[in-house]
Design a protein around this motif. Sequence first.
Motif, short mmCIF file in Angstrom:
data_model
loop_
_atom_site.label_atom_id
_atom_site.label_comp_id
_atom_site.label_asym_id
_atom_site.label_seq_id
_atom_site.Cartn_x
_atom_site.Cartn_y
_atom_site.Cartn_z
N UNK A 30 0.86 -1.18 0.00
CA UNK A 30 0.00 0.00 0.00
C UNK A 30 0.89 1.23 0.00
N UNK A 31 0.28 2.38 -0.06
CA UNK A 31 1.05 3.63 -0.11
C UNK A 31 1.92 3.79 1.13
N UNK A 32 1.48 3.25 2.27
CA UNK A 32 2.25 3.38 3.51
C UNK A 32 3.59 2.66 3.43
N UNK A 33 3.71 1.69 2.50
CA UNK A 33 4.97 0.97 2.37
C UNK A 33 5.94 1.59 1.38
N UNK A 34 5.52 2.64 0.67
CA UNK A 34 6.39 3.24 -0.34
C UNK A 34 7.60 3.96 0.26
N UNK A 35 7.48 4.69 1.39
CA UNK A 35 8.70 5.28 1.95
C UNK A 35 9.79 4.25 2.22
N UNK A 36 9.42 3.06 2.68
CA UNK A 36 10.40 2.01 2.90
C UNK A 36 11.03 1.54 1.60
N UNK A 37 10.22 1.44 0.54
CA UNK A 37 10.76 1.07 -0.76
C UNK A 37 11.73 2.14 -1.27
N UNK A 38 11.38 3.40 -1.03
CA UNK A 38 12.27 4.49 -1.47
C UNK A 38 13.61 4.40 -0.76
N UNK A 39 13.57 4.13 0.55
CA UNK A 39 14.82 4.02 1.29
C UNK A 39 15.69 2.89 0.75
N UNK A 40 15.08 1.74 0.47
CA UNK A 40 15.85 0.62 -0.08
C UNK A 40 16.38 0.96 -1.47
N UNK A 41 15.59 1.68 -2.25
CA UNK A 41 16.04 2.03 -3.60
C UNK A 41 17.26 2.95 -3.54
N UNK A 42 17.20 3.98 -2.71
CA UNK A 42 18.32 4.92 -2.62
C UNK A 42 19.59 4.20 -2.17
N UNK A 43 19.44 3.35 -1.14
CA UNK A 43 20.61 2.63 -0.63
C UNK A 43 21.17 1.67 -1.68
N UNK A 44 20.27 1.00 -2.42
CA UNK A 44 20.72 0.03 -3.42
C UNK A 44 21.47 0.72 -4.56
N UNK A 45 20.94 1.86 -5.00
CA UNK A 45 21.63 2.58 -6.07
C UNK A 45 22.99 3.10 -5.61
N UNK A 46 23.03 3.61 -4.37
CA UNK A 46 24.30 4.11 -3.85
C UNK A 46 25.36 3.02 -3.79
#
Length: 1084
Positions: free
Chosen positions: A792-808
Amino acid sequence: MATGSALPILAALVVSCTQFTDAVNKDVKNHELSRDKLDTTQSYMPILCSPLPGPLSRSSSVHALRPTDISAVYTLGIPLSHRDKASRVINRLVELLSMFNPELFTQQVDQTSLQPRSLVEEAEELSLSHQVTGWKLVLLFVSADPLCACSQHIAADVEAVVQEVEAALQILQNTLHQTLVHVAVWSTYQQKDNCGCMRNKSINQRLHKATLLKKLQDSLIHALANSKRHVKSEVFTAVLQPGPVIFEPNSYYEKTWSDLNQLAVQLWTNLLQPVTGQTEVMDNNIITIPCPTQERPFLRTHMNSPAARGEAVHSEAFALTELDMGTEIPCTERSPSPTVPTSVHELRPADIKVVAAVGDSLTAANGVGAKKDNLLLVINEYRGLSWSIGGDENITTVTTLPNILKEFNPSLTGFSEGVGNQNSQKAFLNQAVAGATSSDMVQQVRVLVDKMKSDSGIDFKNDWKVITMFIGGNDICDFCTDSVLLSPRNVVRHIRQALDILHSEVPRAIVNLIELLNIVPLRDLHRDNTLGCPTWFVRLICPCILKPNDGSSELRRATDFNRAYQHAMRELIDSGRYDTHNNFTVVLQPFFREVFLPMLEDGRPDRSYFSPDCFHLSQKAHTLMARALWNNMLEPVGNKTFTQDFTAATDLRCPSEANPFIRTAINSNYTFPGPPPTPAPVTNWGSDFSCVDTSPSNSVPTSAHRLRPADIQVVAALGDSITAGFGAKAKNLLQLKNEYRGVSWSVGGDKTLETVTTLPNILRKFNPKIKGVSKGQGKRQTGFNMAVSGAKISGIPGQVRRLIDTIKNDTAVDFQNDWKLVTLFIGGNDLCQYCNDRASLSPQNYSLHLMISLDMLYKELPRTIVNVLEILQIEGLRRIKRDSLGCSVLQKYVCPCFLLPGEDSLELAEVKRINRELQIETENLVYGGRYDGKEDFAVVVQPFFKNVIVPLNAEGSPDTTYFSEDCFHFSERGHADMALALWNNMLEPVGKKLTYNNFTNARDNIKCPTQEHPYIFTKMNSSPHHPIICDCKDKVPVWLAATLAVIALLIGWAVTWLLLSCRARSKRSKGMMTPTVEMKSVLF
């Protein structure tokens, strides 16, 4: 040589400028600050009214009342069922009035009662409770919803409402002094439950509803005009707003906020404009708020309005209906065949014994005989004047197809006469029903066949018949309310079923199928206010054509549907389906395919061709239609006239000795193209690529607004099971739980574009080294696809955090310099579970979580464009059915809040409203300016899911091949179509993006960047006020450009400093200062 001379000049300028640079910078800075404030103020001028100089004292007459004189606004009659929405409209109107008096007092009577109260009761309450001694404005709303538009007692019901309004006004006049009352008819386009007659399919519901509003308007106008309130009193008067206030809660095209704003502006406009001869506010992309002027500074009343022009404005147009509408028949050869023909392909006009017609209000001839500009006459059906079936008088005075045929066969029968509906005796074989759609054709045809069989004057087996079918106008007027039910395939399916009945049951007949007219040009009648067209009336009758804004994707969609209807009709007849025997055929008559609106010499549309509603056609137009139909009948198939220019002279054709017959495909030697060839079996859902320029920018861009597709180095995605590829390639229920991330529409990277259509595979054509794609099945090669099934939308901030860390942490990515494209699609699970947790899944919380997620990307992820997909319109999924366990059981389990409620239930209405609110919240957040502060970051809403068109198969039923085994998640085919729609949205400017997806799955549907705009569109580079200069390949040398730029800059500084210095000395000598206007706030 030029360079050598430029350098000494540059050196001299540098030396001379060093002495005054600081002073220039200071003056320029102050000057630009002042200019910016002024520009900010001026940018709001279109929606703010400048105060006009007025008298020192307040007005003593209600007829010289200015907005600044109003001290209080009171509201009566707000409908109980729509109190909240009505109150929001009133609040907006009060905001406008507050521009003139910020201390304005407002009160809406009876805001707590749960029981409806009469206007008299509310007026009595106001007379006891008001405390303001200054000038008061009372808005008195008269609801039309309790009235039954088709009731036999409608006249008495309307009179009762008028009497109640008069009684309420009498109370107000007796108790309130210094009062201006504006009366407005209010309608929500809903009928009360006991109005059973409106459920009758033979009733044109919209036309009856619109006519009811007009009757109520006219009755109130008559009552107030005969009242002496506005004549004798200087401290009280009542005025009727010239158009009803119509609020459609589930409006297809307008968001709720926009709709409320338009209604408020309508009320405000009608406060200022003349009471008579006024036109209502049309929808525009930009809301324009009129202001009082020096010439007309007052709130309008009967006394201070210009002399009523009313019918005089249009008398010239309607005087033309008195002209002779006859036609001269130039044909000399009028004899029948020597013997009764046995073949429809050898049929002469004089052989025709019977005429008949089916269709809608254009064949029923609504309003055709109106001799004056009286809107109420439109409900009358002047069947004797109908172009294809009318038989009033004769050809010397009335031009119709039967009257032309009577000149060849005086014993012709079947035509309609006089005025009446399809059940009247004189209607005879004119069985058209006002308001009919294509789905009514089967019933009309069955009634028609029965009438022909039972009539003693018709030899059913031996008489030759001409039957004219003209249908589709109401389908296109309503298509946006249900694009599946009213799809071109379904519309033509209904037509085919009706023609099949005629083909199998009616001998010796030729059927004219009239190709649907191109209806969109009729919008031009409602752009010119001087024509006085009742646009509010036509918006009720044909909302899907009148409501879209010019240039909008909705209007393009209407045009596409109109063309698709026409094309589908042509395909049906070209199939040769109705040429299986010699005593029956169907001929498509295409004279309405292209319509050229008639124009006056001054360039305005000629209203004389239309009935009083500026929608239905007048007798003048019916005359030309009859001639055009006759001429089409005598033109060979394949070479028929397909345009209708109302202003061009139309001479009647005649049968010739060489071609004496009514033309058919056979006697025209026309070769049917037949059905399209059966396509080869589809082996993959790839796409063809035809873009020529796939090169990147000359240097790596620093701005997100100058980003070419080839500049994208990294793709990533956030979302739920749709982006995870849940069940995308599943062939059975066991495979449904698998995540096929390699074919995910926004981030999948399996194979190549030729076999798998995804956004990354399209981007690979521009940059083969793109990074971040997900591949295969499961979580082994997810790349930067962070989507989680069930999220759900409430889980998107967590996905964003994982995405930023993964790209870095990815060594293949240059985190600071690589350009990234992130696609976010979420909200389906929020909406599907909304009824189980309304608090945490509210639109407000949705917007909050979305904001947190975008904020993280904005702050932490450089060089990024974010695609935000609006949540899809899930209602369409209720139509996806398949006879399988997965579809019948799992679908409703996956999305219970949308798929379990009944069709007309309050629960479904609620979740549909939430669906729209989530879309609105997304747009408001993304385009609210929050993410406009960085040059290397942009967020763009891609809206192709906003208005979903359910994909249809050849039979006109929902095409389940676009969906997986549960009839909810998308199949690989669905993912391919989503990828194309997303890519094409990216290459469309903001504000002009398509808000729907046709699900065509055409392999050649990929758009290409253009030379004029090679960049991915953002809000910034979509605006004409922010032109983007192409970084073209052919450039002057960089060093020379830099040198010239420095020279120009220094010269500009010098000139600016001299001018500013002169101005400063001048102002100091005069002791004057220029005031700066600063915008404090925006009221509306």
